[in-house]
Design a protein around this motif. Structure first.
Motif, PDB file in Angstrom:
ATOM      1  N   SER A   1      -2.061  -0.498   1.813  1.00 37.74           N
ATOM      2  CA  SER A   1      -2.265  -1.527   2.831  1.00 37.74           C
ATOM      3  C   SER A   1      -1.000  -1.675   3.659  1.00 37.74           C
ATOM      4  O   SER A   1      -0.019  -0.967   3.450  1.00 37.74           O
ATOM      5  CB  SER A   1      -2.597  -2.861   2.160  1.00 37.74           C
ATOM      6  OG  SER A   1      -1.429  -3.374   1.538  1.00 37.74           O
ATOM      7  N   GLY A   2      -1.030  -2.611   4.580  1.00 37.08           N
ATOM      8  CA  GLY A   2       0.155  -2.857   5.391  1.00 37.08           C
ATOM      9  C   GLY A   2       1.196  -3.707   4.698  1.00 37.08           C
ATOM     10  O   GLY A   2       2.227  -4.014   5.278  1.00 37.08           O
ATOM     11  N   GLU A   3       0.940  -4.095   3.475  1.00 37.46           N
ATOM     12  CA  GLU A   3       1.921  -4.838   2.693  1.00 37.46           C
ATOM     13  C   GLU A   3       2.851  -3.828   2.051  1.00 37.46           C
ATOM     14  O   GLU A   3       2.614  -3.328   0.948  1.00 37.46           O
ATOM     15  CB  GLU A   3       1.253  -5.698   1.627  1.00 37.46           C
ATOM     16  CG  GLU A   3       2.225  -6.546   0.835  1.00 37.46           C
ATOM     17  CD  GLU A   3       1.536  -7.432  -0.199  1.00 37.46           C
ATOM     18  OE1 GLU A   3       0.337  -7.700  -0.028  1.00 37.46           O
ATOM     19  OE2 GLU A   3       2.216  -7.829  -1.160  1.00 37.46           O
ATOM     20  N   LEU A   4       3.898  -3.511   2.785  1.00 39.70           N
ATOM     21  CA  LEU A   4       4.835  -2.470   2.358  1.00 39.70           C
ATOM     22  C   LEU A   4       6.080  -3.093   1.761  1.00 39.70           C
ATOM     23  O   LEU A   4       6.550  -4.137   2.212  1.00 39.70           O
ATOM     24  CB  LEU A   4       5.225  -1.598   3.550  1.00 39.70           C
ATOM     25  CG  LEU A   4       4.085  -0.941   4.329  1.00 39.70           C
ATOM     26  CD1 LEU A   4       4.653  -0.090   5.468  1.00 39.70           C
ATOM     27  CD2 LEU A   4       3.220  -0.100   3.423  1.00 39.70           C
ATOM     28  N   PHE A   5       6.625  -2.414   0.768  1.00 40.75           N
ATOM     29  CA  PHE A   5       7.888  -2.803   0.182  1.00 40.75           C
ATOM     30  C   PHE A   5       8.929  -1.788   0.662  1.00 40.75           C
ATOM     31  O   PHE A   5       8.828  -0.600   0.341  1.00 40.75           O
ATOM     32  CB  PHE A   5       7.803  -2.814  -1.338  1.00 40.75           C
ATOM     33  CG  PHE A   5       6.935  -3.916  -1.873  1.00 40.75           C
ATOM     34  CD1 PHE A   5       5.556  -3.813  -1.841  1.00 40.75           C
ATOM     35  CD2 PHE A   5       7.508  -5.069  -2.384  1.00 40.75           C
ATOM     36  CE1 PHE A   5       4.749  -4.842  -2.317  1.00 40.75           C
ATOM     37  CE2 PHE A   5       6.714  -6.097  -2.870  1.00 40.75           C
ATOM     38  CZ  PHE A   5       5.331  -5.984  -2.831  1.00 40.75           C
TER      39      PHE A   5
END
Lengths: 113, 113
Positions: A99-103
């Motif tokens: 997803s666009g929830e990147l670390f």
């Protein structure tokens, strides 16, 4: 708290030399990315990697660039024959689900002289 | 061309002075809008994901909202530690790769005590 680690934090190289930037993504993440940020400009996508292969690459990611996950923990970006315009901060990122929830890692600053 | 535009470029606030940051997007078929915080010399840190108009997310002094054309990051009673660059990003609509983001140029917030 798990984090993405990158080495080196800063690398200075001569034009035409090869550099390898290293990243250790978060251990249970499956999707890996390289982004870069030229000083004063936007963060821009370079490449994504999933299931041991490139899933997508940008126009920037030409034959000069390559990525590899050599040992199940490291994720590397190789730049062959560096150019002055490759000078930038390179960020590694990972995610669980793609997803666009990147670390993001803290970045590797590359300076090409 | 699909774009993400943030305003203002820079914002200086006194501690406790609430304000809002704007992110306008022109991508077709939004599949997610993301807010990140970036401290100087560091990688972006994920804050929020918004998927549909009318959605709101909150975290401490920050609240993100989404309409069909823009998103706002509202900062209530900010503190000096909220000083950072706030980045807005959207999924690249031309890609099935949901980790491929298009970033705006960011708003640099400075909160003075």
């Amino acid at each position: 708290e798990p984090e993405v680690t990158q080495t080196p934090s800063h690398q200075v190289t001569q034009m035409g030399q090869e550099v390898i930037l290293r990243c250790v993504p978060i251990s249970n993440h499956l999707y890996f990315y390289w982004y870069r940020q030229i000083l004063g400009q936007k963060v821009e996508f370079l490449v994504s990697f999933y299931n041991n292969e490139i899933s997508e690459k940008s126009e920037i990611f030409d034959d000069q660039f390559s990525v590899e996950r050599p040992d199940g923990s490291n994720f590397t970006l190789k730049i062959r024959s560096t150019k002055l315009e490759d000078s930038a901060m390179y960020f590694c990122a990972s995610s669980v689900r793609g997803s666009g929830e990147l670390f993001f890692g803290e970045g590797s600053r590359l300076t090409v002289l | 061309e699909d774009q993400v535009t943030q305003s203002p470029e820079a914002l200086r606030l006194q501690e406790g002075e609430s304000s809002s940051l704007n992110c306008s997007y022109t991508v077709s078929g939004l599949r997610g809008l993301f807010w990140y915080r970036q401290d100087p010399g560091k990688g972006p840190e994920f804050l929020f994901t918004l998927y549909s108009a009318g959605e709101e997310k909150e975290k401490e002094r920050l609240k993100a909202t989404l309409t069909k054309k823009e998103s706002f990051l509202h900062i209530t009673a900010p503190k000096p530690e909220d000083s950072a660059t706030y980045l807005c990003a959207v999924h690249d609509p031309g890609s099935s790769n949901t980790g491929k983001l298009i970033f705006g140029q960011g708003t640099t917030l400075q909160v003075k005590p």
